[in-house]
Design an enzyme around this catalytic site. Structure first.
Site, PDB file in Angstrom:
ATOM      1  N   LYS A 240      32.285  13.021 -73.186  1.00  0.00           N
ATOM      2  CA  LYS A 240      32.385  12.710 -71.756  1.00  0.00           C
ATOM      3  C   LYS A 240      32.135  11.221 -71.556  1.00  0.00           C
ATOM      4  O   LYS A 240      31.112  10.681 -71.988  1.00  0.00           O
ATOM      5  CB  LYS A 240      31.314  13.490 -70.996  1.00  0.00           C
ATOM      6  CG  LYS A 240      31.886  14.461 -69.997  1.00  0.00           C
ATOM      7  CD  LYS A 240      30.762  15.230 -69.397  1.00  0.00           C
ATOM      8  CE  LYS A 240      31.152  15.762 -68.052  1.00  0.00           C
ATOM      9  NZ  LYS A 240      30.011  16.405 -67.405  1.00  0.00           N
TER      10      LYS A 240
HETATM   11  C1  E4P Z   1      30.489  18.409 -64.896  1.00  0.00           C
HETATM   12  O1  E4P Z   1      31.279  17.930 -65.695  1.00  0.00           O
HETATM   13  C2  E4P Z   1      29.733  17.578 -63.963  1.00  0.00           C
HETATM   14  O2  E4P Z   1      28.836  16.758 -64.632  1.00  0.00           O
HETATM   15  C3  E4P Z   1      29.024  18.456 -62.962  1.00  0.00           C
HETATM   16  O3  E4P Z   1      29.934  19.423 -62.487  1.00  0.00           O
HETATM   17  C4  E4P Z   1      28.414  17.676 -61.815  1.00  0.00           C
HETATM   18  O4  E4P Z   1      27.959  18.573 -60.856  1.00  0.00           O
HETATM   19  P1  E4P Z   1      26.933  18.143 -59.686  1.00  0.00           P
HETATM   20  O5  E4P Z   1      27.678  17.241 -58.753  1.00  0.00           O
HETATM   21  O6  E4P Z   1      26.551  19.445 -59.041  1.00  0.00           O
HETATM   22  O7  E4P Z   1      25.794  17.457 -60.347  1.00  0.00           O
END
Ligand code: E4P
Length: 214
Positions: A83
């Protein structure tokens, strides 16, 4: 639409993986921090449970650092996806990693233009954040709908992961938009299984069966 779990909680991943519905897992530094363990340890354990793509996020914000971290993380298991934040240094890192056949998931995507740039750099996945856009009064679902239209129109290879999902309405809307993947918190996946009529119907079937034996 494939379901990924948006969590780093091992017990939850083990449990829901047994349901047979988990195609991958996404984590981020905040989710890893909640476990109180090292990222390497947690990612290794998740990879032993789920066969599909497991996203692990880099901490560096410069291209060189991101690439170095990515190479280390991708050595944990073949299904690790790196990521990378949607910043210029991130795009450069994605291009390098893509040439090395290391899969990437460009995260913190909040606009169509960012999504196109990430795909152009060779990202395997891009993650638009729905809930966080809604939080600032913008329309997260609309971004996902637009991305699906544009990616289909130009036949881009990059898969879209709808992220920052807060409720079933989000899940239903991104499903209708035709998104490739939704990464969903455990609590919301549990809610997806619930329906009052299923519980009532099952109770009645079992009662009728018991009564028929009398
Ligand atoms: C996933 O890839 C993201 O990091 C996650 O969905 C972020 O979610 P949030 O906005 O609830 O922290």
């Amino acid at each position: 639409m494939k379901i990924f779990m948006d969590t780093a909680n091992i017990e939850e991943i083990k449990e829901l993986n047994e349901w047979g519905i988990v195609y991958g897992v996404t984590t981020n530094p905040s989710l890893i921090a909640k476990t109180g363990r090292s990222q390497e340890e947690v990612i290794k354990e998740i990879c032993n449970i789920v066969d599909g793509p497991i996203s692990a996020e880099v901490i560096s914000t410069d291209c060189e650092g991101m690439v170095e971290e990515a190479r280390k993380l991708s050595g944990i298991a073949p299904n690790v996806v790196i990521k990378i934040p949607c910043i210029v240094e991130g795009l450069k890192a994605v291009r390098i990693l893509s040439a090395e056949l290391i899969e990437t998931n460009v995260t913190l995507v909040f606009s169509l233009s960012q999504a196109l740039l990430a795909a152009s750099a060779g990202a395997t996945y891009v993650s638009p954040f729905i809930g966080r856009l809604d939080d600032i009064g913008e329309d997260g679902i609309k971004l996902v709908e637009d991305m699906v239209n544009v990616f289909r129109k130009y036949e881009l290879d990059t898969a879209i992961i709808a992220a920052s999902i807060r409720d079933i309405e989000h899940v239903n809307r991104v499903m209708l938009a035709g998104v490739d993947i939704a990464t969903i918190p455990t609590k919301v996946i549990r809610e997806m299984m619930k329906h009052r009529l299923t519980d009532e119907g099952l109770k009645k079937f079992l009662l009728d069966y018991e009564n028929s034996k009398k």
